[in-house]
Design a protein around this motif. Structure first.
Motif, PDB file in Angstrom:
ATOM      1  N   VAL A  81      35.871 -22.024  54.227  1.00  0.00           N
ATOM      2  CA  VAL A  81      36.526 -21.367  53.100  1.00  0.00           C
ATOM      3  C   VAL A  81      37.054 -22.490  52.223  1.00  0.00           C
ATOM      4  CG1 VAL A  81      38.513 -19.985  52.400  1.00  0.00           C
ATOM      5  CG2 VAL A  81      37.149 -19.270  54.368  1.00  0.00           C
ATOM      6  N   VAL A  82      36.486 -22.620  51.003  1.00  0.00           N
ATOM      7  CA  VAL A  82      36.822 -23.745  50.141  1.00  0.00           C
ATOM      8  C   VAL A  82      37.533 -23.257  48.885  1.00  0.00           C
ATOM      9  CG1 VAL A  82      35.909 -25.725  48.869  1.00  0.00           C
ATOM     10  CG2 VAL A  82      34.772 -24.958  50.975  1.00  0.00           C
ATOM     11  N   ASP A  83      38.694 -23.793  48.635  1.00  0.00           N
ATOM     12  CA  ASP A  83      39.488 -23.439  47.451  1.00  0.00           C
ATOM     13  C   ASP A  83      38.831 -24.020  46.194  1.00  0.00           C
ATOM     14  OD1 ASP A  83      41.412 -22.950  45.543  1.00  0.00           O
ATOM     15  OD2 ASP A  83      43.055 -23.891  46.636  1.00  0.00           O
ATOM     16  N   ILE A  84      38.452 -23.158  45.252  1.00  0.00           N
ATOM     17  CA  ILE A  84      37.863 -23.634  43.996  1.00  0.00           C
ATOM     18  C   ILE A  84      38.734 -23.238  42.805  1.00  0.00           C
ATOM     19  CG2 ILE A  84      35.483 -23.658  44.875  1.00  0.00           C
ATOM     20  CD1 ILE A  84      35.032 -20.990  43.382  1.00  0.00           C
ATOM     21  N   GLY A  85      39.948 -22.824  43.076  1.00  0.00           N
ATOM     22  CA  GLY A  85      40.845 -22.353  42.012  1.00  0.00           C
ATOM     23  C   GLY A  85      41.085 -23.364  40.902  1.00  0.00           C
ATOM     24  N   TYR A  86      41.209 -24.628  41.250  1.00  0.00           N
ATOM     25  CA  TYR A  86      41.508 -25.642  40.236  1.00  0.00           C
ATOM     26  C   TYR A  86      40.318 -25.814  39.290  1.00  0.00           C
ATOM     27  CZ  TYR A  86      38.571 -28.983  42.726  1.00  0.00           C
ATOM     28  OH  TYR A  86      37.491 -29.607  43.308  1.00  0.00           O
ATOM     29  N   ARG A  87      39.100 -25.563  39.783  1.00  0.00           N
ATOM     30  CA  ARG A  87      37.927 -25.660  38.909  1.00  0.00           C
ATOM     31  C   ARG A  87      37.951 -24.566  37.851  1.00  0.00           C
ATOM     32  NH1 ARG A  87      33.995 -29.511  40.565  1.00  0.00           N
ATOM     33  NH2 ARG A  87      33.192 -29.037  38.497  1.00  0.00           N
ATOM     34  N   LEU A  88      38.382 -23.385  38.257  1.00  0.00           N
ATOM     35  CA  LEU A  88      38.465 -22.275  37.321  1.00  0.00           C
ATOM     36  C   LEU A  88      39.536 -22.568  36.260  1.00  0.00           C
ATOM     37  CD1 LEU A  88      37.032 -21.072  39.819  1.00  0.00           C
ATOM     38  CD2 LEU A  88      38.293 -18.972  39.437  1.00  0.00           C
ATOM     39  N   ALA A  89      40.690 -23.046  36.722  1.00  0.00           N
ATOM     40  CA  ALA A  89      41.800 -23.328  35.798  1.00  0.00           C
ATOM     41  C   ALA A  89      41.386 -24.367  34.771  1.00  0.00           C
ATOM     42  CB  ALA A  89      43.024 -23.800  36.589  1.00  0.00           C
ATOM     43  N   PRO A 126      43.886 -18.412  34.110  1.00  0.00           N
ATOM     44  CA  PRO A 126      43.575 -17.225  34.918  1.00  0.00           C
ATOM     45  C   PRO A 126      44.874 -16.496  35.251  1.00  0.00           C
ATOM     46  CG  PRO A 126      42.562 -19.213  35.861  1.00  0.00           C
ATOM     47  CD  PRO A 126      43.535 -19.663  34.811  1.00  0.00           C
ATOM     48  N   THR A 127      44.828 -15.173  35.310  1.00  0.00           N
ATOM     49  CA  THR A 127      46.040 -14.389  35.583  1.00  0.00           C
ATOM     50  C   THR A 127      46.264 -14.196  37.082  1.00  0.00           C
ATOM     51  OG1 THR A 127      44.847 -12.303  35.456  1.00  0.00           O
ATOM     52  CG2 THR A 127      45.788 -13.142  33.396  1.00  0.00           C
ATOM     53  N   LEU A 128      45.964 -15.212  37.849  1.00  0.00           N
ATOM     54  CA  LEU A 128      46.164 -15.136  39.300  1.00  0.00           C
ATOM     55  C   LEU A 128      47.652 -15.102  39.629  1.00  0.00           C
ATOM     56  CD1 LEU A 128      43.542 -17.832  40.363  1.00  0.00           C
ATOM     57  CD2 LEU A 128      43.352 -15.376  40.790  1.00  0.00           C
ATOM     58  N   GLY A 129      47.996 -14.438  40.723  1.00  0.00           N
ATOM     59  CA  GLY A 129      49.373 -14.405  41.178  1.00  0.00           C
ATOM     60  C   GLY A 129      49.766 -15.711  41.846  1.00  0.00           C
ATOM     61  N   THR A 130      51.039 -15.829  42.128  1.00  0.00           N
ATOM     62  CA  THR A 130      51.606 -17.055  42.688  1.00  0.00           C
ATOM     63  C   THR A 130      50.875 -17.509  43.952  1.00  0.00           C
ATOM     64  OG1 THR A 130      53.753 -16.304  41.898  1.00  0.00           O
ATOM     65  CG2 THR A 130      53.746 -18.118  43.508  1.00  0.00           C
ATOM     66  N   TRP A 131      50.517 -16.572  44.804  1.00  0.00           N
ATOM     67  CA  TRP A 131      49.928 -16.938  46.100  1.00  0.00           C
ATOM     68  C   TRP A 131      48.422 -16.773  46.126  1.00  0.00           C
ATOM     69  CZ3 TRP A 131      53.500 -19.521  48.357  1.00  0.00           C
ATOM     70  CH2 TRP A 131      54.853 -19.166  48.174  1.00  0.00           C
ATOM     71  N   GLN A 132      47.836 -16.501  44.968  1.00  0.00           N
ATOM     72  CA  GLN A 132      46.387 -16.290  44.945  1.00  0.00           C
ATOM     73  C   GLN A 132      45.635 -17.534  44.487  1.00  0.00           C
ATOM     74  OE1 GLN A 132      46.270 -12.917  42.206  1.00  0.00           O
ATOM     75  NE2 GLN A 132      45.460 -11.616  43.829  1.00  0.00           N
ATOM     76  N   THR A 133      44.486 -17.751  45.110  1.00  0.00           N
ATOM     77  CA  THR A 133      43.510 -18.681  44.558  1.00  0.00           C
ATOM     78  C   THR A 133      42.131 -18.080  44.813  1.00  0.00           C
ATOM     79  OG1 THR A 133      42.809 -21.001  44.412  1.00  0.00           O
ATOM     80  CG2 THR A 133      43.203 -20.120  46.621  1.00  0.00           C
ATOM     81  N   VAL A 134      41.102 -18.716  44.260  1.00  0.00           N
ATOM     82  CA  VAL A 134      39.740 -18.240  44.486  1.00  0.00           C
ATOM     83  C   VAL A 134      39.067 -19.177  45.478  1.00  0.00           C
ATOM     84  CG1 VAL A 134      37.482 -17.820  43.427  1.00  0.00           C
ATOM     85  CG2 VAL A 134      39.583 -17.200  42.208  1.00  0.00           C
TER      86      VAL A 134
END
Lengths: 137, 137, 137
Positions: free
Chosen positions: A18-26, A108-116
């Protein structure tokens, strides 16, 4: 108006990951204003999820996919590669490779504890493509 | 063109809950013509589903999440709060907090027996945010 | 700009079925340039998935839905029609009836082994509607 697109690669390695890619989206949507962001994985044995990481839920998810899906219990008709590979092909029916996220003011309108995260149980494909597409409002 | 957005709150209470929010969506898109509606929950222990309610399938879903996920059976690594809370964090990988619905003539194109529900098994957060975003065609 | 829309029917028959509808999507977006394609099923006992077909994973998915969901094991509160019908109503919470696919140059950005399938375990409804909606960039 164009559909802004970027394809990047993620190393998922030879273990279920499970790889966090949230920073790429941001980074991708920064400065783009409002719109809808599509995240898409063009692979048949990987999926995308929105969840918390950093508090071991990512490990829980992998454990659940292994024990809950019980790849060894089933006689998958699709069988080749690593043991239990048949399960890898049905996981995307539940953890979809397509995800949409609203974007406001370039974020992105992600919540505090959410990432993709990219979910990849397939141990035979260590590198994966991810496509980001932004449709501006 | 702007991305029309509204955030509203839903009381899900101190028991696992499936809450019908379909009327909120219908009200939000009324008069907006054609486009795509994003429904998004900015929480890491809640999800969204399109299903029938009013004929006990919502109760079946909660029972299945409890028995099928077997929160007591697993030794979740993420553990705090109420018993079985670890499962709450992986449910959004399967029941995504992000959902898209096409809109035509100011109305969601839901079928006769469909509505949109907020699925919240987390008993420690009784109030949830839901974000609606409409991208007009 | 309008939301281009088409509704077509799929015969899923009287057995649980996974039906490839990828060619319908490809035909619909051809010549439309860039944008986002929504695929939507207006039924409460059917879902959509992006997966490989032709190598028996579609059969694996149906087997898993039957054995993994264990429709006979649960005392579903929603009960009428065929045995295990209660399960049909909760499957869309996991295999959503709504799916988004980015389109570039008039083609879905699906990977080599991906197609879009309609998943219908409900044996009492042999014909299903599918709505395609294209929002141009």
């Amino acid at each position: 108006m164009a559909l802004a697109t970027e394809v990047f690669q993620v190393r998922t390695g030879a273990e279920p990951a499970v790889v966090d890619i949230g920073y790429r989206l941001a980074t991708f949507v920064r400065g783009r204003g409002d719109g809808l962001l599509s995240v898409f994985v063009p692979h048949s044995t990987a999926g995308l999820a929105i969840m918390e990481v950093g508090a071991r839920s990512d490990r829980d998810l992998l454990a659940y996919l292994r024990d809950g899906m019980s790849p060894d219990r089933y006689r998958w008709e699709h069988r080749h590669g690593a043991p239990g590979h048949g399960a890898d092909h049905i996981i995307p029916a539940f953890i979809s490779p397509s995800l949409m996220i609203p974007v406001r003011g370039g974020a992105p309108t992600l919540g505090t504890w959410q990432t993709v995260v990219l979910v990849d149980t397939n141990v035979d494909n260590p590198v994966r493509d991810v496509r980001l597409s932004f449709l501006a409002a």
